[in-house]
Design a protein around this motif. Structure first.
Motif, PDB file in Angstrom:
ATOM      1  N   THR A  89      39.503  40.307  47.751  1.00 15.26           N
ATOM      2  CA  THR A  89      39.652  42.002  47.879  1.00 15.26           C
ATOM      3  C   THR A  89      41.125  42.400  47.109  1.00 15.26           C
ATOM      4  O   THR A  89      40.690  43.185  46.479  1.00 15.26           O
ATOM      5  CB  THR A  89      38.979  42.940  48.822  1.00 15.26           C
ATOM      6  OG1 THR A  89      37.731  42.821  48.993  1.00 15.26           O
ATOM      7  CG2 THR A  89      39.626  44.455  48.184  1.00 15.26           C
ATOM      8  N   ASP A 129      40.828  42.989  43.002  1.00 17.46           N
ATOM      9  CA  ASP A 129      39.987  43.101  42.603  1.00 17.46           C
ATOM     10  C   ASP A 129      40.740  44.640  41.186  1.00 17.46           C
ATOM     11  O   ASP A 129      41.307  44.659  41.189  1.00 17.46           O
ATOM     12  CB  ASP A 129      39.520  45.111  44.007  1.00 17.46           C
ATOM     13  CG  ASP A 129      38.722  44.259  44.619  1.00 17.46           C
ATOM     14  OD1 ASP A 129      38.207  43.345  44.214  1.00 17.46           O
ATOM     15  OD2 ASP A 129      38.126  44.987  45.566  1.00 17.46           O
ATOM     16  N   HIS A 132      35.158  41.551  43.323  1.00 17.21           N
ATOM     17  CA  HIS A 132      35.257  41.291  44.469  1.00 17.21           C
ATOM     18  C   HIS A 132      34.569  42.429  45.522  1.00 17.21           C
ATOM     19  O   HIS A 132      33.694  41.922  46.587  1.00 17.21           O
ATOM     20  CB  HIS A 132      36.075  40.872  45.553  1.00 17.21           C
ATOM     21  CG  HIS A 132      36.415  39.296  46.383  1.00 17.21           C
ATOM     22  ND1 HIS A 132      35.862  38.480  46.395  1.00 17.21           N
ATOM     23  CD2 HIS A 132      35.977  39.685  47.740  1.00 17.21           C
ATOM     24  CE1 HIS A 132      35.235  37.683  47.706  1.00 17.21           C
ATOM     25  NE2 HIS A 132      35.819  38.451  49.140  1.00 17.21           N
ATOM     26  N   THR A 133      34.885  42.924  46.354  1.00 16.64           N
ATOM     27  CA  THR A 133      34.862  44.124  46.832  1.00 16.64           C
ATOM     28  C   THR A 133      32.748  44.230  46.309  1.00 16.64           C
ATOM     29  O   THR A 133      32.059  44.709  47.580  1.00 16.64           O
ATOM     30  CB  THR A 133      35.048  45.434  46.342  1.00 16.64           C
ATOM     31  OG1 THR A 133      36.652  44.840  46.572  1.00 16.64           O
ATOM     32  CG2 THR A 133      35.008  46.054  47.222  1.00 16.64           C
ATOM     33  N   GLN A 181      37.875  42.166  54.927  1.00 19.30           N
ATOM     34  CA  GLN A 181      38.084  41.498  53.595  1.00 19.30           C
ATOM     35  C   GLN A 181      38.982  42.325  52.651  1.00 19.30           C
ATOM     36  O   GLN A 181      39.530  43.569  52.345  1.00 19.30           O
ATOM     37  CB  GLN A 181      36.530  42.062  52.617  1.00 19.30           C
ATOM     38  CG  GLN A 181      35.240  41.273  52.315  1.00 19.30           C
ATOM     39  CD  GLN A 181      34.727  40.263  51.914  1.00 19.30           C
ATOM     40  OE1 GLN A 181      36.253  40.054  51.307  1.00 19.30           O
ATOM     41  NE2 GLN A 181      34.190  39.140  52.371  1.00 19.30           N
TER      42      GLN A 181
END
Length: 241
Positions: free
Chosen positions: A143, A146, A154-155, A178
């Motif tokens: 994350t 991102d 990723h999130t 995360q």
């Protein structure tokens, strides 16, 4: 039942004994040489089945099964996602679908890392269910990296999987957030002061209920063999065999 993912940093045949000491049922090995080069010593446990994918014989994605488990590439496989591979795992008490992941496709100019996973999970949408589903491997993502203007970050991958009833075993077991993981799985250039968490095992809700432990290898030991440490996920005995 034990699932292990470990990016071996090539030459797996010389390192297999170290990871096999942890007695995996399923072992996902990014950066592994091709099957023809996997010549093990006589004392090394042989897999009951093995699949390998890649264009470089020295550096691909291997999936090894043990204890009489069988691996079958699903007909739905899309070679465009060359290192995100849907596999049927059979031979235990419960069959399940495994997506072996090495998020690394330099031929995709639109995004070779987490964007590959984002595209793949949409393509395989109907196979991603809250029952008997596992995604494991080197996602090359976190994350913290991102890019907010890109949906394939990723999130959003984590969110999409959670909406499907599929969750990160590590984050469940260790109650982690995360992007704020306490246990790194990768050290850039093997340097202890450059830690990142980029290797994951996601499991569907039914499998998550049987989660027993999630271990992340220690840098001091594993750095002798790779810039990654293994993620070892154990489920209640007899879940799959």
């Amino acid at each position: 039942m034990k699932i292990i993912t470990w990016n071996c940093n090539m030459a797996f045949r010389k390192k297999a004994a170290m990871i096999l000491a942890h007695q995996p049922d399923i072992l996902i090995v990014p950066e592994c040489e091709c099957i023809e080069k996997l010549v093990f010593g006589t004392d090394t446990q042989k897999p009951s089945d093995i699949l390998w994918f890649g264009n470089n014989p020295h550096k691909g994605l291997a999936i090894l099964a043990y204890h009489n488990l069988k691996l079958t590439l699903l007909d739905d496989h899309n070679p465009a996602f060359q290192m995100i591979v849907p596999i049927s795992v059979t031979g235990g008490d419960v069959d399940f679908n495994l997506f072996a992941v090495w998020a690394n496709n330099p031929n995709d100019k639109d995004g070779q890392y987490i964007e590959q996973v984002w595209k793949a999970i949409h393509y395989y949408n109907e196979l991603l269910t809250p029952k008997r589903t596992v995604l494991a491997g080197d996602f090359n993502s976190n994350t913290i990296w991102d890019r907010k203007r890109r949906p394939g970050n990723h999130t959003n991958v984590v969110k999409y999987l959670e909406e499907k009833g599929i969750y990160s075993a590590y984050h469940l077991h260790h109650s982690q957030i995360q992007g704020k993981e306490l246990h790194p799985t990768f050290h850039l250039y093997k340097h202890q002061n450059k830690p990142y968490h980029i290797d994951y095992c996601f499991v569907s809700a039914d499998i998550a209920k049987e989660l027993q432990s999630v271990e992340v290898g220690e840098h001091a030991y594993w750095t002798k063999y790779s810039d990654h440490v293994p993620v070892i996920v154990t489920f209640n005995t007899g879940l799959f065999r």
